[in-house]
Design a protein around this motif. Structure first.
Motif, PDB file in Angstrom:
ATOM      1  N   MET A 254       2.765   5.981   3.020  1.00 11.95           N
ATOM      2  CA  MET A 254       2.749   6.179   4.611  1.00 11.95           C
ATOM      3  C   MET A 254       1.171   6.446   5.532  1.00 11.95           C
ATOM      4  N   ILE A 255       1.478   5.549   6.946  1.00 15.25           N
ATOM      5  CA  ILE A 255       0.589   5.187   7.699  1.00 15.25           C
ATOM      6  C   ILE A 255      -0.288   6.161   7.966  1.00 15.25           C
ATOM      7  N   HIS A 256      -1.107   6.662   7.992  1.00 14.35           N
ATOM      8  CA  HIS A 256      -1.983   7.414   9.094  1.00 14.35           C
ATOM      9  C   HIS A 256      -2.676   6.563  10.047  1.00 14.35           C
TER      10      HIS A 256
ATOM     11  N   LEU B 100     -17.918   6.075   6.996  1.00 11.89           N
ATOM     12  CA  LEU B 100     -16.943   7.397   6.400  1.00 11.89           C
ATOM     13  C   LEU B 100     -15.709   7.036   5.842  1.00 11.89           C
ATOM     14  N   ILE B 101     -15.423   5.488   6.411  1.00 17.78           N
ATOM     15  CA  ILE B 101     -14.037   5.109   5.823  1.00 17.78           C
ATOM     16  C   ILE B 101     -14.316   4.351   4.032  1.00 17.78           C
ATOM     17  N   SER B 102     -15.528   3.978   3.533  1.00 12.93           N
ATOM     18  CA  SER B 102     -16.404   3.270   2.191  1.00 12.93           C
ATOM     19  C   SER B 102     -16.130   4.179   1.412  1.00 12.93           C
ATOM     20  N   PRO B 103     -16.161   5.790   1.534  1.00 10.59           N
ATOM     21  CA  PRO B 103     -15.765   6.361   0.391  1.00 10.59           C
ATOM     22  C   PRO B 103     -14.547   6.827   0.145  1.00 10.59           C
ATOM     23  N   ILE B 104     -13.853   6.499   1.551  1.00  9.19           N
ATOM     24  CA  ILE B 104     -11.980   7.356   1.067  1.00  9.19           C
ATOM     25  C   ILE B 104     -11.379   5.742   0.567  1.00  9.19           C
ATOM     26  N   LEU B 105     -11.764   4.634   0.819  1.00  8.54           N
ATOM     27  CA  LEU B 105     -11.369   2.743   0.346  1.00  8.54           C
ATOM     28  C   LEU B 105     -11.352   2.548  -0.940  1.00  8.54           C
TER      29      LEU B 105
ATOM     30  N   PRO C  45       0.378  -1.140  -0.306  1.00  9.72           N
ATOM     31  CA  PRO C  45       0.371   0.188   0.026  1.00  9.72           C
ATOM     32  C   PRO C  45       0.690   1.460  -0.247  1.00  9.72           C
ATOM     33  N   ILE C  46       0.337   2.447  -0.613  1.00 13.10           N
ATOM     34  CA  ILE C  46       0.943   3.388  -1.006  1.00 13.10           C
ATOM     35  C   ILE C  46       0.796   4.680   0.342  1.00 13.10           C
ATOM     36  N   ASN C  47      -0.977   4.404   0.774  1.00 14.00           N
ATOM     37  CA  ASN C  47      -1.492   5.025   1.927  1.00 14.00           C
ATOM     38  C   ASN C  47      -2.608   4.261   2.482  1.00 14.00           C
ATOM     39  N   VAL C  48      -2.450   3.943   4.130  1.00 19.08           N
ATOM     40  CA  VAL C  48      -3.206   3.490   5.073  1.00 19.08           C
ATOM     41  C   VAL C  48      -2.872   3.594   6.033  1.00 19.08           C
ATOM     42  N   LEU C  49      -4.213   3.653   6.022  1.00 17.22           N
ATOM     43  CA  LEU C  49      -5.618   4.600   7.656  1.00 17.22           C
ATOM     44  C   LEU C  49      -5.448   3.193   8.904  1.00 17.22           C
ATOM     45  N   GLU C  50      -5.164   3.502   9.769  1.00 12.84           N
ATOM     46  CA  GLU C  50      -5.280   2.480  11.403  1.00 12.84           C
ATOM     47  C   GLU C  50      -6.163   3.389  12.407  1.00 12.84           C
ATOM     48  N   ILE C  51      -7.415   3.075  12.461  1.00 16.36           N
ATOM     49  CA  ILE C  51      -7.828   3.380  13.274  1.00 16.36           C
ATOM     50  C   ILE C  51      -8.122   2.847  14.949  1.00 16.36           C
TER      51      ILE C  51
ATOM     52  N   LYS D  45     -10.977  14.716   7.522  1.00 18.34           N
ATOM     53  CA  LYS D  45     -10.666  16.279   7.284  1.00 18.34           C
ATOM     54  C   LYS D  45      -8.926  15.475   6.391  1.00 18.34           C
ATOM     55  N   LEU D  46      -8.880  14.474   5.969  1.00 21.95           N
ATOM     56  CA  LEU D  46      -7.373  13.530   5.403  1.00 21.95           C
ATOM     57  C   LEU D  46      -7.242  13.839   4.599  1.00 21.95           C
ATOM     58  N   ASN D  47      -8.768  13.935   3.805  1.00 24.69           N
ATOM     59  CA  ASN D  47      -8.119  14.656   1.832  1.00 24.69           C
ATOM     60  C   ASN D  47      -7.588  13.583   1.163  1.00 24.69           C
ATOM     61  N   ILE D  48      -7.687  11.684   1.188  1.00 20.14           N
ATOM     62  CA  ILE D  48      -6.894  10.954   1.234  1.00 20.14           C
ATOM     63  C   ILE D  48      -7.756  10.062   0.675  1.00 20.14           C
ATOM     64  N   ASP D  49      -7.432   8.700  -0.435  1.00 16.78           N
ATOM     65  CA  ASP D  49      -8.283   7.988  -0.860  1.00 16.78           C
ATOM     66  C   ASP D  49      -6.856   6.746  -0.432  1.00 16.78           C
ATOM     67  N   PHE D  50      -7.660   5.628   0.455  1.00 18.90           N
ATOM     68  CA  PHE D  50      -6.800   4.962   1.135  1.00 18.90           C
ATOM     69  C   PHE D  50      -7.013   3.309   0.528  1.00 18.90           C
ATOM     70  N   ASP D  51      -5.399   2.580   0.124  1.00 20.46           N
ATOM     71  CA  ASP D  51      -5.165   1.331  -0.101  1.00 20.46           C
ATOM     72  C   ASP D  51      -5.595   0.177   0.795  1.00 20.46           C
ATOM     73  N   MET D  52      -5.652   0.080   1.783  1.00 22.19           N
ATOM     74  CA  MET D  52      -5.495  -0.066   3.338  1.00 22.19           C
ATOM     75  C   MET D  52      -6.075   0.514   3.572  1.00 22.19           C
ATOM     76  N   ILE D  53      -7.387  -0.333   5.572  1.00 22.64           N
ATOM     77  CA  ILE D  53      -7.647   0.323   6.305  1.00 22.64           C
ATOM     78  C   ILE D  53      -8.001  -0.712   7.091  1.00 22.64           C
ATOM     79  N   PHE D  54      -7.824   0.067   8.640  1.00 27.46           N
ATOM     80  CA  PHE D  54      -7.075  -1.391   9.815  1.00 27.46           C
ATOM     81  C   PHE D  54      -8.135  -0.484  11.036  1.00 27.46           C
ATOM     82  N   LEU D  55      -9.131  -1.577  10.789  1.00 23.86           N
ATOM     83  CA  LEU D  55     -10.453  -1.233  11.997  1.00 23.86           C
ATOM     84  C   LEU D  55     -10.264  -1.555  13.494  1.00 23.86           C
ATOM     85  N   ASP D  56      -9.569  -0.947  14.635  1.00 21.30           N
ATOM     86  CA  ASP D  56      -9.235  -1.307  15.639  1.00 21.30           C
ATOM     87  C   ASP D  56      -9.538  -0.639  16.845  1.00 21.30           C
ATOM     88  N   ALA D  57     -10.706   0.317  16.998  1.00 16.44           N
ATOM     89  CA  ALA D  57     -10.883   1.568  17.331  1.00 16.44           C
ATOM     90  C   ALA D  57     -11.971   0.845  18.665  1.00 16.44           C
TER      91      ALA D  57
END
Length: 213
Positions: free
Chosen positions: A84-86, A147-152, A58-64, A124-136
């Motif tokens: 980058m991992i956000h 929230l994350i469906s449109p940006i994955l 992945p180029i962009n990862v979101l970890e919650i 506020k991130l304004n980024i499209d992600f290749d991978m998201i890990f939801l663990d919050a």
């Protein structure tokens, strides 16, 4: 909670790749110093996250939900060199241990940390992600999904932790507590969502792997 017999779990553990020295050190310090160390991903789930990341590159990862950063470092193993991992966590007291091991790992420059309410930060991130890990916070899983469906990105992967919630999702609806009901509702919602193809795996407390179509 692990849903396999102890003997099977031990066999799985013994036949999964060992964690790196840094991950071992981070896990031990978390277990010794932090409350709710059960929240840490650990060796088996960490290997799973690392392998998925290596497959995707992945180029962009979101970890919650960063916690002490174990899962962050596992995902970082497969990052694209320019990736980058956000990663977001509400507990600023964990920043010290996160930063200690992010620096040691050599991935510090590829990890961007956010402290605060993820529901407010994500838009506020304004980024499209290749991978998201939801663990919050489990109570907000459905809100996070919205929230994350449109940006994955199509072809991207969503990994959702704790979907078996200590086995409580097997209880009848009238006996489920509010958190269990919300997780159960999340599980039902994503399996019906035509934007995703999902498989649920009984790894530790349950993890779902969802491909964005």
């Amino acid at each position: 909670m692990d849903f396999s017999k102890k003997e099977i779990y031990n066999y799985i553990d013994n036949h999964s790749s060992n964690e790196s020295a840094i991950l071992y050190e981070l896990r031990r310090e978390t277990e010794l110093k932090c409350l709710n160390s059960i929240m840490l991903s650990g060796k088996i789930q960490g290997n799973f996250l690392a392998i998925i990341s290596k497959l995707i590159k992945p180029i962009n990862v979101l970890e919650i939900g960063t916690y002490t950063g174990y899962s962050t470092l596992c995902i970082a193993e497969g990052l694209n060199p320019k990736g980058m991992i956000h990663t977001i966590d509400k507990n600023e007291e964990l920043l010290e241990i996160q930063n200690k091991y992010f620096e040691k790992s050599g991935f510090k420059n590829q990890i961007k940390q956010y402290t605060g309410n993820a529901l407010e930060i994500i838009p506020k991130l304004n980024i499209d992600f290749d991978m998201i890990f939801l663990d919050a916070d489990k109570e907000n899983y459905i809100k996070y999904l919205e929230l994350i469906s449109p940006i994955l990105k199509p072809g991207g992967v969503l990994l959702t932790d704790n979907v078996l919630w200590h086995g409580k999702i097997l209880e009848s609806s009238k006996n489920q507590d509010s958190t269990t009901k919300l997780i159960d509702n999340f599980n039902k919602k994503i399996i019906k969502d035509k934007n995703f193809k999902t498989v649920m795996l009984p790894i530790r407390d349950g993890i779902s792997l969802s491909l964005k179509l």
